[in-house]
Design a protein around this motif. Sequence first.
Motif, short mmCIF file in Angstrom:
data_model
loop_
_atom_site.label_atom_id
_atom_site.label_comp_id
_atom_site.label_asym_id
_atom_site.label_seq_id
_atom_site.Cartn_x
_atom_site.Cartn_y
_atom_site.Cartn_z
N VAL A 88 0.69 -1.49 -0.08
CA VAL A 88 0.12 0.08 0.12
C VAL A 88 0.98 1.21 0.06
O VAL A 88 0.57 2.38 -0.68
CB VAL A 88 -1.06 0.08 1.22
CG1 VAL A 88 -0.25 0.03 2.56
CG2 VAL A 88 -2.22 0.85 0.99
N PHE A 89 2.10 1.26 0.57
CA PHE A 89 2.91 2.55 0.65
C PHE A 89 3.31 3.02 -0.70
O PHE A 89 3.38 4.13 -1.04
CB PHE A 89 4.12 2.29 1.42
CG PHE A 89 3.81 1.70 3.13
CD1 PHE A 89 2.79 2.33 3.50
CD2 PHE A 89 4.58 0.87 3.47
CE1 PHE A 89 2.45 2.08 4.93
CE2 PHE A 89 4.35 0.35 4.76
CZ PHE A 89 3.29 0.85 5.45
N ALA A 90 3.60 1.96 -1.48
CA ALA A 90 3.99 2.32 -2.90
C ALA A 90 2.59 2.59 -3.91
O ALA A 90 2.51 3.55 -4.49
CB ALA A 90 4.73 1.15 -3.78
N MET A 91 1.48 2.09 -3.37
CA MET A 91 0.25 2.29 -4.23
C MET A 91 -0.15 3.63 -3.82
O MET A 91 -0.84 4.24 -4.81
CB MET A 91 -0.72 1.24 -3.64
CG MET A 91 -0.44 -0.31 -4.17
SD MET A 91 -0.58 -0.47 -5.85
CE MET A 91 1.00 -0.65 -6.49
N LEU A 92 0.01 4.02 -2.78
CA LEU A 92 -0.48 5.34 -2.19
C LEU A 92 0.37 6.65 -2.99
O LEU A 92 0.06 7.80 -2.68
CB LEU A 92 -0.67 5.54 -0.73
CG LEU A 92 -1.47 4.98 0.09
CD1 LEU A 92 -0.96 4.95 1.58
CD2 LEU A 92 -2.96 5.30 -0.12
N SER A 93 1.47 6.23 -3.35
CA SER A 93 2.46 7.12 -3.89
C SER A 93 2.02 7.63 -5.39
O SER A 93 1.38 6.88 -5.98
CB SER A 93 4.04 6.80 -3.59
OG SER A 93 4.00 5.87 -4.76
N ALA B 51 -7.74 7.29 -2.71
CA ALA B 51 -6.32 7.17 -2.58
C ALA B 51 -5.94 6.41 -3.82
O ALA B 51 -4.64 6.32 -4.04
CB ALA B 51 -5.98 6.36 -1.24
N LEU B 53 -6.49 3.32 -4.49
CA LEU B 53 -6.11 2.12 -4.21
C LEU B 53 -7.47 1.02 -4.61
O LEU B 53 -7.43 -0.03 -4.95
CB LEU B 53 -6.28 1.61 -2.59
CG LEU B 53 -5.10 2.20 -1.89
CD1 LEU B 53 -5.54 2.17 -0.30
CD2 LEU B 53 -3.95 1.71 -2.37
N ARG B 76 -2.62 12.22 -5.49
CA ARG B 76 -1.61 11.53 -4.57
C ARG B 76 -0.73 12.53 -3.78
O ARG B 76 -0.31 12.23 -2.50
CB ARG B 76 -1.00 10.43 -4.98
CG ARG B 76 -2.34 9.22 -5.59
CD ARG B 76 -1.46 7.95 -5.94
NE ARG B 76 -2.56 7.21 -6.83
CZ ARG B 76 -2.06 6.33 -7.66
NH1 ARG B 76 -0.86 5.82 -7.70
NH2 ARG B 76 -3.11 5.83 -8.42
N GLN B 101 9.75 6.14 1.93
CA GLN B 101 8.51 6.64 1.76
C GLN B 101 8.60 8.28 1.03
O GLN B 101 7.73 8.48 -0.01
CB GLN B 101 7.50 6.89 2.77
CG GLN B 101 6.24 7.14 2.60
CD GLN B 101 5.48 5.94 1.89
OE1 GLN B 101 5.86 5.12 1.99
NE2 GLN B 101 4.33 6.20 1.07
N TYR B 104 9.30 7.89 -2.61
CA TYR B 104 8.39 7.64 -3.52
C TYR B 104 7.76 8.74 -3.89
O TYR B 104 6.98 8.73 -5.06
CB TYR B 104 7.20 6.81 -2.91
CG TYR B 104 7.70 5.36 -2.37
CD1 TYR B 104 8.87 4.62 -3.10
CD2 TYR B 104 7.08 4.67 -1.46
CE1 TYR B 104 9.24 3.33 -2.62
CE2 TYR B 104 7.46 3.33 -1.23
CZ TYR B 104 8.28 2.85 -1.61
OH TYR B 104 8.71 1.55 -1.43
N PHE B 105 7.78 10.01 -3.36
CA PHE B 105 7.20 11.13 -3.71
C PHE B 105 8.20 12.04 -4.33
O PHE B 105 7.75 13.33 -4.47
CB PHE B 105 6.68 12.03 -2.59
CG PHE B 105 5.20 11.01 -1.88
CD1 PHE B 105 4.02 11.78 -2.44
CD2 PHE B 105 5.27 10.05 -1.19
CE1 PHE B 105 2.87 10.88 -2.14
CE2 PHE B 105 4.10 9.56 -0.84
CZ PHE B 105 2.72 10.03 -1.07
#
Lengths: 251, 299
Positions: A88-93, B51, B53, B76, B101, B104-105
């Motif tokens: 999920v951490f990559a999916m949320l990015s 989000a 997902l 996002r 993390q 990733y951004f």
Amino acid sequence: MSGLPALFYKEMLRFWKVAVQTVVAPVVTALLYLLIFSHVLEDHVQVYPGVTYTAFLVPGLVMMSMLQNAFSNSSSSLIQSKMQGNIVFAMLSPLSYLEFFLAYLGAAIIRGLVVGAGVWAVTWAFVPFVMPHWGWLAAYALLACAILGALGIVAGIWAEKYDQLAAFQNFLILPLTFLSGVFYSIHSLPPFWQTVSRFNPVFYLIDGFRHAFVGQSDADPWLGLLVAGACFVAISALTLMLLRSGYKLRH
Amino acid sequence: MTPAIRVANLAKRFGGTQALDGVSLDIEPGAFFGLLGPNGAGKTTLISILAGLARADAGEASVMGHDVVRDYRQARRALGVVPQELVYDPFFNVRETLVIQSGYFGLKHNDDWIDEIMHHLDLTPHAHKNTQALSGGMKRRLLVAQALVHKPPVIVLDEPTAGVDVDLRRSLWAFVSRLNREGHTILLTTHYLEEAEALCGRIAMLKAGRIVACDTTRNLLQHTNEHCASLRIDAETLPPDWQARMQRGAGGNWRYSFGDYTELESLLAALRTAGIRVQEMQLLEPDLEDVFTDIMQRT
């Protein structure tokens, strides 16, 4: 700035933190294969004129280790992330599906190459290859790791449980690698199985890679390169299609 | 003004279940917004669509004006989500998790901000601990920290206090309230209605994939005109007319529910006439739980 370097770094760090399991163990396994098979067969089998059985075996073992570890890197990373939920951490990015693909693929290639180099290094004591054809070596090593790395992404996305991934590994990857001429030349097979082997893409990877070391092969290395290239394009296209659709990753 | 979150006619079906059935919602920038509803009402589905997902079957959703599908990268970047499940990556320590993390951004030199959020969430002493070695509360804090690494203007907390001890709950709310005062929009789902009542300026209630109420918390609390008084009297029995209209509560107190205060006057008058003295009286105002129960039953 793209998030690709971070995901690639994460994937590299992941396998490097457990290097004993991800790098050292496969090297030891390959060494055991070499010791046993070369001990038993060295004096009995000569596949190509002027090439000892051990010299024939080493490139196959190096390639087999690269294939299995490239596959294992992307597939086990993905299934673990899915099972533990941290995917999920990559999916949320804001990572795109292409960046996602390249990061997992890149790490799988590096893991394959590192293990391959390790196997080659420890077998050096047995067969010091003087001058491999570097061009063939690099092309086949890269393509092989890329194909299996991409296939690992497909398996990792598709599998929902560890036993499904194990099935993929045991019933597809393992037979394809073992029945591809790591331990023998397909010319020693009956004609029917020779023909069957020529439909196994892994045969071309091992055969072409061996050509880089011993200068002899069962098939034309250019044909092998074409097959490998086509396989990579096809599997990458499938992987990208799955990632783009969000198959099993996004509802 | 562009809403922080805009959701229009959102629908999503999972197999035979209509998880969302035409949900529309605007959340103003800077709001502290509560999304309430029983299990399976569609709260997490709504958040998942925001989000990225999950993908909606119909309708649109945007974060800070960025469509979550067409303009997903910007959407996002504007959104920080604290997922409901206590997930972590056991390969890394706390700091590595936050650095990755950030990466990733696309944020490379984010150490100052990472230090700051670790400090506020009391994670600094655990910076080099493997995530697997963290207690449940610490893992929850790390999830909050991960949601904040890219300084998102909109923060979504999906049941952040489920199974969390009182200390952490307090410090978490203090921190989230601070973020809200600093201008972050907060979207919260929780089963602890007293938390929602205390924190949220506006609340939407979901039931079976539809919004059944959406208003300011103050208006919702006034929604029901039921009041309740709890009385202790110096007699064992009530005047005959009143016996059926009151209930005996815990500790021997009598409870009386009424709509209008004149009804309470009549009760007091009747007691006085009967010579019964009121020893103690408490007015119980309806809380969000009453309102929630009432709305869920009526819709």
